[in-house]
Structure formats: structure tokens, C-alpha cells
Design a protein around this motif. Structure first.
Motif, PDB file in Angstrom:
ATOM      1  N   ASP A  14     166.951  19.287  79.025  1.00 52.97           N
ATOM      2  CA  ASP A  14     168.103  19.927  79.669  1.00 52.97           C
ATOM      3  C   ASP A  14     167.980  20.007  81.183  1.00 52.97           C
ATOM      4  O   ASP A  14     168.850  20.569  81.849  1.00 52.97           O
ATOM      5  CB  ASP A  14     168.286  21.347  79.105  1.00 52.97           C
ATOM      6  N   LYS A  15     166.919  19.453  81.735  1.00 52.90           N
ATOM      7  CA  LYS A  15     166.721  19.486  83.181  1.00 52.90           C
ATOM      8  C   LYS A  15     167.839  18.712  83.875  1.00 52.90           C
ATOM      9  O   LYS A  15     168.153  17.578  83.506  1.00 52.90           O
ATOM     10  CB  LYS A  15     165.367  18.870  83.528  1.00 52.90           C
ATOM     11  N   ILE A  16     168.449  19.331  84.866  1.00 53.28           N
ATOM     12  CA  ILE A  16     169.579  18.708  85.565  1.00 53.28           C
ATOM     13  C   ILE A  16     169.058  17.657  86.543  1.00 53.28           C
ATOM     14  O   ILE A  16     168.242  17.945  87.419  1.00 53.28           O
ATOM     15  CB  ILE A  16     170.409  19.765  86.325  1.00 53.28           C
ATOM     16  N   TYR A  17     169.555  16.448  86.391  1.00 55.28           N
ATOM     17  CA  TYR A  17     169.182  15.345  87.285  1.00 55.28           C
ATOM     18  C   TYR A  17     170.276  15.025  88.303  1.00 55.28           C
ATOM     19  O   TYR A  17     169.973  14.540  89.392  1.00 55.28           O
ATOM     20  CB  TYR A  17     168.864  14.092  86.455  1.00 55.28           C
ATOM     21  N   PHE A  18     171.532  15.252  87.931  1.00 55.15           N
ATOM     22  CA  PHE A  18     172.658  14.975  88.828  1.00 55.15           C
ATOM     23  C   PHE A  18     173.536  16.232  88.897  1.00 55.15           C
ATOM     24  O   PHE A  18     174.487  16.372  88.120  1.00 55.15           O
ATOM     25  CB  PHE A  18     173.476  13.775  88.330  1.00 55.15           C
ATOM     26  N   PRO A  19     173.230  17.153  89.815  1.00 47.72           N
ATOM     27  CA  PRO A  19     173.953  18.430  89.864  1.00 47.72           C
ATOM     28  C   PRO A  19     175.459  18.285  90.028  1.00 47.72           C
ATOM     29  O   PRO A  19     176.223  19.058  89.445  1.00 47.72           O
ATOM     30  CB  PRO A  19     173.328  19.123  91.090  1.00 47.72           C
ATOM     31  N   GLU A  20     175.907  17.302  90.812  1.00 45.80           N
ATOM     32  CA  GLU A  20     177.342  17.152  91.052  1.00 45.80           C
ATOM     33  C   GLU A  20     178.099  16.849  89.767  1.00 45.80           C
ATOM     34  O   GLU A  20     179.220  17.321  89.566  1.00 45.80           O
ATOM     35  CB  GLU A  20     177.588  16.035  92.077  1.00 45.80           C
ATOM     36  N   ARG A  21     177.490  16.097  88.871  1.00 47.61           N
ATOM     37  CA  ARG A  21     178.131  15.715  87.616  1.00 47.61           C
ATOM     38  C   ARG A  21     177.609  16.511  86.424  1.00 47.61           C
ATOM     39  O   ARG A  21     178.193  16.448  85.331  1.00 47.61           O
ATOM     40  CB  ARG A  21     177.913  14.214  87.347  1.00 47.61           C
ATOM     41  N   LEU A  24     168.296  14.318  79.410  1.00 44.81           N
ATOM     42  CA  LEU A  24     168.689  13.762  78.115  1.00 44.81           C
ATOM     43  C   LEU A  24     169.872  12.814  78.265  1.00 44.81           C
ATOM     44  O   LEU A  24     169.936  11.777  77.595  1.00 44.81           O
ATOM     45  CB  LEU A  24     169.035  14.892  77.146  1.00 44.81           C
ATOM     46  N   ASP A  25     170.822  13.137  79.139  1.00 43.62           N
ATOM     47  CA  ASP A  25     171.950  12.243  79.391  1.00 43.62           C
ATOM     48  C   ASP A  25     171.455  10.898  79.923  1.00 43.62           C
ATOM     49  O   ASP A  25     171.984   9.835  79.555  1.00 43.62           O
ATOM     50  CB  ASP A  25     172.916  12.859  80.402  1.00 43.62           C
ATOM     51  N   VAL A  26     170.464  10.942  80.809  1.00 45.88           N
ATOM     52  CA  VAL A  26     169.888   9.711  81.354  1.00 45.88           C
ATOM     53  C   VAL A  26     169.278   8.872  80.237  1.00 45.88           C
ATOM     54  O   VAL A  26     169.521   7.660  80.129  1.00 45.88           O
ATOM     55  CB  VAL A  26     168.837  10.037  82.436  1.00 45.88           C
ATOM     56  N   VAL A  39     161.463   1.748  78.312  1.00 44.14           N
ATOM     57  CA  VAL A  39     162.463   2.285  79.245  1.00 44.14           C
ATOM     58  C   VAL A  39     162.606   3.792  79.053  1.00 44.14           C
ATOM     59  O   VAL A  39     162.645   4.560  80.028  1.00 44.14           O
ATOM     60  CB  VAL A  39     163.815   1.569  79.056  1.00 44.14           C
ATOM     61  N   ILE A  40     162.686   4.228  77.795  1.00 40.24           N
ATOM     62  CA  ILE A  40     162.832   5.658  77.529  1.00 40.24           C
ATOM     63  C   ILE A  40     161.563   6.403  77.926  1.00 40.24           C
ATOM     64  O   ILE A  40     161.620   7.515  78.464  1.00 40.24           O
ATOM     65  CB  ILE A  40     163.169   5.893  76.045  1.00 40.24           C
ATOM     66  N   TRP A  41     160.403   5.809  77.692  1.00 40.97           N
ATOM     67  CA  TRP A  41     159.153   6.422  78.131  1.00 40.97           C
ATOM     68  C   TRP A  41     159.162   6.616  79.644  1.00 40.97           C
ATOM     69  O   TRP A  41     158.765   7.674  80.155  1.00 40.97           O
ATOM     70  CB  TRP A  41     157.979   5.541  77.707  1.00 40.97           C
ATOM     71  N   ALA A  42     159.633   5.608  80.392  1.00 44.62           N
ATOM     72  CA  ALA A  42     159.706   5.723  81.844  1.00 44.62           C
ATOM     73  C   ALA A  42     160.750   6.759  82.266  1.00 44.62           C
ATOM     74  O   ALA A  42     160.560   7.482  83.242  1.00 44.62           O
ATOM     75  CB  ALA A  42     160.018   4.363  82.464  1.00 44.62           C
ATOM     76  N   ALA A  43     161.858   6.835  81.528  1.00 48.61           N
ATOM     77  CA  ALA A  43     162.880   7.839  81.831  1.00 48.61           C
ATOM     78  C   ALA A  43     162.316   9.250  81.686  1.00 48.61           C
ATOM     79  O   ALA A  43     162.694  10.167  82.430  1.00 48.61           O
ATOM     80  CB  ALA A  43     164.093   7.645  80.924  1.00 48.61           C
ATOM     81  N   ILE A  60     170.084   3.131  87.206  1.00 51.13           N
ATOM     82  CA  ILE A  60     170.881   4.212  87.790  1.00 51.13           C
ATOM     83  C   ILE A  60     170.447   4.368  89.244  1.00 51.13           C
ATOM     84  O   ILE A  60     169.254   4.363  89.546  1.00 51.13           O
ATOM     85  CB  ILE A  60     170.666   5.533  87.029  1.00 51.13           C
ATOM     86  N   ARG A  61     171.407   4.518  90.139  1.00 48.94           N
ATOM     87  CA  ARG A  61     171.096   4.672  91.556  1.00 48.94           C
ATOM     88  C   ARG A  61     171.131   6.146  91.945  1.00 48.94           C
ATOM     89  O   ARG A  61     171.962   6.904  91.429  1.00 48.94           O
ATOM     90  CB  ARG A  61     172.042   3.863  92.421  1.00 48.94           C
TER      91      ARG A  61
END
Length: 336
Positions: free
Chosen positions: A20-27, A32-34, A105-109, A241-242
Motif C-alpha cells: 500500500d506504499k504510495i509511489y505516485f502521490p498525484e495519482r 501494488l499498482d506498479v 520484473v516483479i522481484w525488481a518492482a 514507468i517514468r
């Protein structure tokens, strides 16, 4: 931030901490979304990274926090993720992760990776690129529309050379075009081919395209960043993702849709929908491998007939054979 979750990724179970950690506060997009995004485009990003030494661009506190590039494989790398031994221009070596499945990829995410930076080589031969990557970089005063115009001219040039390129958005204002090639040439020769492409575009689009390395000389033009083909220079992969507030992604495109898209069309929320509708539009790239002979002949002609030899390398590179003086023009004038 919530308990860890386990995700199924291509038959592999991968643990995701703090989902649940927020990665993109604006959106409001979370870690988990990533991860779910990467799963949604799984075959596409795996195709883009497969068997390539890959640098991870990590944002452990989201896009508003500090970030760093991880070239060397972490010590806690699972034994099911292979590595590749690569050499840097400095003469040093490292083992980088070499993704072969979506689980990697998921491990790196889980480590906070948003952007993947694969080398243009495969793990079995890290000295001979199998992709020519052309970076069309808009300079101040230009934007995506001008990059598209340059891309169309590039498309025509590639056709004339018997080559085929696959375009994608950079995730910003620019465009990348990848040409799969036979792994017969070293980085120096592939870079020479990229310079030939840039110079030919300069001639065809005078005043609109440049290969000038020094920013003070570029003007309001599209810069063909030929040094992105130098050893240890990488370009964000397709589907990466940028790190911008609206969570854009590097989107693979078809040539016939360049005039109808905008880079902001493609983000963490919209790309899975596009992928579900169209799949990986670059899926057939690995079915091809072209020759650089024609571009290298063009480079030789530039040098023979026009006196156009090498261009400067990035400042962190050792002095290269045949390279011109690596000094900013305005500084050279002051000291001359």
C-alpha cells in the motif's frame, strides 16, 4: 502500509512487501499498482528485457523520494534470476541481473524499480550489440510533434537502407526507435552507424535536427543522441514507468499511429487497457536481425567525402581513438 502479499508471476510466487506504499502521490498509485501494471504487460516487458544485462532505476520511497541506479546485482538476488558479466569503459566489471521471466520484473518492482535500463546486448555476448537504438531528443523550443516529424524522415531513411525500426515513446517528449541487428559489430561500430544516421537526418532536415554534442550548439532542434549507443549507455525499456507525477510509461507504437498519439496517452492506468486490446505491438522485433553494412558505408563516405570523422564521447569516458577534442566550444574560444 499493509502486510506483504504474494503475487503469481508466470508460475513464480513473488513476495511484495508494503503493497500500500504510495509511489505516485498525484495519482494515488501504490507499489501494488506498479506490480499489477507490470503483470498486465508481462509478456511485453519480458520481451524487451529478455536475457539483457539490466540496470535498475529504483525509487524506494516513490517518485517524490530519492532514487538511484543499481547496476550490480543485489546480494539477495534469488538463484532463479541469472546475471550477465559486463565491462564498463573504465575497465571495471560487474554482474547485472539478466531477466528471463516476468517474475524477475516483479522481484525488481518490490525493490522500488520503476524504470528498467537494458543493455543492447544479450547475456551470451556482451560485447556485440543486437540493437541499434536511435534517440530523438527534443531540445528546448521543440517537443513531441517535432520528434514525430524527425521520426518519419528516419523511417524513410531506414527503408532506403533495407532496415526496419520499431518506435516507442520515451515516456517524456521524445521518441526512441530500435532496429534489431546482427550481433557482428562492437559498440564503437554501432555508435558510428548511429552517427551516420544522425548526420543524414541533419542533411535532410537542415535546421531541425542536430548531432551537436554541446547543448550551446543545438538550438531549437531534435538532437539525435548518438552517444546512447556507447558502451554502458542505456535507454529505458519499452513498458518502463517514468518517474513523473502522472506515471507515464514508455509506450511501443506502430509507425502508422505516430501522428495521432500524445505521450500523455500512455500511463500506469491506460497502458494495460491498450495492451489488452492490441497486445505487444513490438512482439515480432526479435524475429528480425538486420545488417549495418549500409550505414557503415554511409559513415565511411561522410569521412571520405566530407571530412566528418568521430564525435565527442560523454565526459566520463576515457579518451577514445580518433575522438575530437572534448572541450566545450565557448570554453575553447576563451582559451584559444
Amino acid at each position: 502500509m499493509g502486510n506483504a502479499v504474494e503475487l503469481e508471476a508466470g508460475g513464480r510466487t513473488v513476495r511484495l512487501s508494503n503493497p500500500d506504499k504510495i509511489y505516485f502521490p498525484e495519482r494515488g498509485f501504490t507499489k501494488l499498482d506498479v506490480a499489477r501494471y507490470f503483470l498486465a504487460v508481462g509478456e511485453g516487458i519480458t520481451r524487451a528485457l529478455r536475457d539483457r544485462p539490466t540496470t535498475l532505476e529504483r525509487f524506494v520511497d516513490g517518485v517524490d523520494g530519492e532514487s538511484f541506479f543499481q547496476k550490480r546485482a543485489p546480494k539477495n538476488l534469488p538463484d532463479w534470476i541469472p546475471t550477465a558479466h559486463i565491462s564498463f569503459p573504465s575497465g571495471r566489471f560487474a554482474d547485472e541481473i539478466r531477466p528471463t521471466e516476468i517474475g524477475a520484473v516483479i522481484w525488481a518492482a518490490n525493490l522500488g524499480t520503476l524504470t528498467f535500463h537494458p543493455w543492447p546486448v544479450r547475456g551470451g555476448d556482451t560485447d556485440h550489440p543486437d540493437e541499434l537504438r536511435i534517440d530523438l531528443d527534443p531540445q528546448p523550443g521543440t517537443g513531441f510533434a517535432e520528434a514525430v516529424t524527425a521520426a518519419h524522415e528516419l523511417h524513410a531513411l531506414l527503408d532506403e537502407q533495407g532496415l526496419r525500426g520499431w518506435p516507442k515513446t520515451s515516456g517524456g517528449r521524445g521518441l526512441h526507435v530500435f532496429v534489431p541487428i546482427e550481433p557482428r559489430w562492437d559498440f564503437t561500430r554501432v555508435r558510428r552507424a548511429a552517427i551516420a544516421v544522425g548526420r543524414e537526418l541533419e542533411r535532410r532536415m537542415e535546421g531541425r535536427v542536430t548531432t551537436a554534442w554541446w547543448k550551446e550548439e543545438r538550438g531549437e532542434k531534435i538532437f539525435v543522441d548518438y552517444n546512447q549507443t556507447a558502451r554502458d549507455r542505456t535507454i529505458a525499456s519499452a513498458y518502463s514507468i517514468r518517474p513523473k507525477p502522472h506515471a507515464p510509461v514508455s509506450a511501443p507504437l506502430r509507425w502508422d499511429e505516430l501522428d495521432d498519439v500524445d505521450p500523455r496517452d500512455f500511463d500506469l492506468a491506460t497502458m494495460p487497457v491498450r495492451y489488452a486490446d492490441h497486445g505487444d505491438v513490438h512482439a515480432d522485433m526479435d524475429d528480425h536481425a538486420f545488417s549495418l553494412d549500409g550505414l557503415l558505408e554511409l559513415a565511411a563516405k561522410d569521412e571520405r567525402d566530407h571530412g566528418l570523422a568521430d564525435l565527442p564521447y560523454p565526459p566520463d569516458y576515457p579518451k577514445m581513438p580518433g575522438e575530437p577534442k572534448r572541450v566545450q566550444p565557448s570554453r575553447a574560444r576563451k582559451t584559444g
